[in-house]
Design an enzyme around this catalytic site. Structure first.
Site, mmCIF file in Angstrom:
data_model
loop_
_atom_site.group_PDB
_atom_site.id
_atom_site.type_symbol
_atom_site.label_atom_id
_atom_site.label_comp_id
_atom_site.label_asym_id
_atom_site.label_seq_id
_atom_site.Cartn_x
_atom_site.Cartn_y
_atom_site.Cartn_z
ATOM 1 N N TYR A 250 8.167 -4.487 5.505
ATOM 2 C CA TYR A 250 7.334 -4.550 4.302
ATOM 3 C C TYR A 250 8.095 -5.114 3.106
ATOM 4 O O TYR A 250 7.607 -6.025 2.423
ATOM 5 C CB TYR A 250 6.794 -3.158 3.972
ATOM 6 C CG TYR A 250 5.982 -3.119 2.699
ATOM 7 C CD1 TYR A 250 4.651 -3.512 2.699
ATOM 8 C CD2 TYR A 250 6.544 -2.687 1.503
ATOM 9 C CE1 TYR A 250 3.900 -3.486 1.538
ATOM 10 C CE2 TYR A 250 5.805 -2.660 0.339
ATOM 11 C CZ TYR A 250 4.481 -3.058 0.355
ATOM 12 O OH TYR A 250 3.752 -3.038 -0.793
ATOM 13 N N VAL B 160 0.418 -9.159 -0.983
ATOM 14 C CA VAL B 160 0.696 -8.551 0.319
ATOM 15 C C VAL B 160 -0.268 -7.399 0.596
ATOM 16 O O VAL B 160 -0.776 -7.247 1.712
ATOM 17 C CB VAL B 160 2.158 -8.053 0.381
ATOM 18 C CG1 VAL B 160 2.386 -7.182 1.613
ATOM 19 C CG2 VAL B 160 3.119 -9.239 0.394
ATOM 20 N N GLU B 161 -0.522 -6.593 -0.418
ATOM 21 C CA GLU B 161 -1.338 -5.397 -0.225
ATOM 22 C C GLU B 161 -2.813 -5.704 0.018
ATOM 23 O O GLU B 161 -3.441 -5.111 0.888
ATOM 24 C CB GLU B 161 -1.210 -4.478 -1.446
ATOM 25 C CG GLU B 161 0.134 -3.791 -1.578
ATOM 26 C CD GLU B 161 0.361 -2.737 -0.510
ATOM 27 O OE1 GLU B 161 -0.587 -2.408 0.234
ATOM 28 O OE2 GLU B 161 1.488 -2.236 -0.400
ATOM 29 N N SER B 162 -3.382 -6.598 -0.768
ATOM 30 C CA SER B 162 -4.837 -6.758 -0.724
ATOM 31 C C SER B 162 -5.321 -8.199 -0.757
ATOM 32 O O SER B 162 -6.534 -8.426 -0.738
ATOM 33 C CB SER B 162 -5.456 -6.020 -1.914
ATOM 34 O OG SER B 162 -5.040 -6.631 -3.131
ATOM 35 N N MET C 22 0.832 -1.170 0.000
ATOM 36 C CA MET C 22 0.000 0.000 0.000
ATOM 37 C C MET C 22 0.867 1.219 0.000
ATOM 38 O O MET C 22 2.005 1.187 0.382
ATOM 39 C CB MET C 22 -0.924 -0.092 1.199
ATOM 40 C CG MET C 22 -0.974 1.053 2.145
ATOM 41 S SD MET C 22 -2.137 0.773 3.443
ATOM 42 C CE MET C 22 -1.145 -0.192 4.480
#
Length: 245
Positions: free
Chosen positions: A235, A145-147, A1
């Site tokens: 991250y 990873v983001e969504s 993100m």
């Protein structure tokens, strides 16, 4: 993100429809791949036939050229040879295109199976990544990873969609864009991967720093670096670790 936390995101309750990957490929894209394979082999067979016919014609023409009208026969022979070369070049072009499309489809099938996502979503991620100059393997890992491949995902910081684009960042990349547009799959992927590409350029190809800037914002990353600190927050390692799975 983009700038904001990546550890927690909220979901609006509407589950993405995740059709059976196997079913899709059995009834759609696999058929397309088979068509391209068939086309490639057909081109090979046709090319071989053209070569054989051309060779026979060439030999026959050479025999004729030895006769009294050799000048005319030689001219005809050169014409046949030129036409044969043109045909072969055209077939080689078709084969090259077929190979490229087969390679694309094979990659899409592989990513669809690896991440257990619909084939059309895998194709959209793959094509958007290639268009924006991002390694597809990295692109798939980032979206996971983001969504977790949810197009309606919204973070607690307000990041939106598959690549968790912040509306403020989207405005920089595409002035005038509205938040609602970021839920569109192709728009979100395009802007997210474009932003990552911008971070890669800004940090001179340093993938770790580019990913950290994607997540924390380049301003924050630069501030920490100027102070002699390490901007790592887990991250980049998470994205790169998923990429290698």
């Amino acid at each position: 993100m983009m700038p904001g936390g990546f550890w927690r995101w909220e979901y609006d309750g509407s589950n993405d429809r995740r059709a059976s990957t196997l079913h899709q490929w059995e009834h759609g894209t696999v058929t397309t791949a088979q068509r391209f394979r068939s086309r490639a082999w057909k081109a090979v067979r046709v090319s071989a036939k053209v070569i054989a016919v051309g060779a026979i014609a060439f030999v026959a023409g050479a025999a004729v050229a030895a006769g009294p009208d050799s000048a005319i026969a030689n001219a005809q022979l050169r014409g046949q040879l030129g036409r044969l070369e043109s045909t072969l070049q055209a077939r080689e072009g078709e084969l090259a295109l077929a190979r490229l499309e087969m390679k694309r489809l094979q990659a899409i099938v592989r990513y669809s199976d690896k991440y257990d996502i619909p084939a059309d979503l895998a194709a959209a991620i793959y094509d958007a990544a290639r268009a924006e100059g991002i390694d597809p393997a990295l692109a798939f890992s980032l979206v996971r990873v983001e969504s977790e491949f949810r197009s309606r995902a919204v973070s607690s910081m307000g990041a939106v969609g598959l690549t968790q684009v912040m509306p403020s960042t989207a405005q920089i990349l595409q002035p005038g864009i509205e938040r609602a547009q970021l839920f569109d799959r192709d728009t979100n992927l395009r802007l997210g991967f474009r932003y990552l590409n911008e971070m890669l350029r800004q940090y001179k190809g340093d993938l770790r720093l580019a990913l950290l800037a994607y997540n924390r914002g380049p301003g924050r990353v630069d501030e920490i670096l100027r102070g002699g600190g390490d901007p790592s927050n887990g991250y980049a390692s998470k994205v790169l670790g998923r990429q290698s799975e």
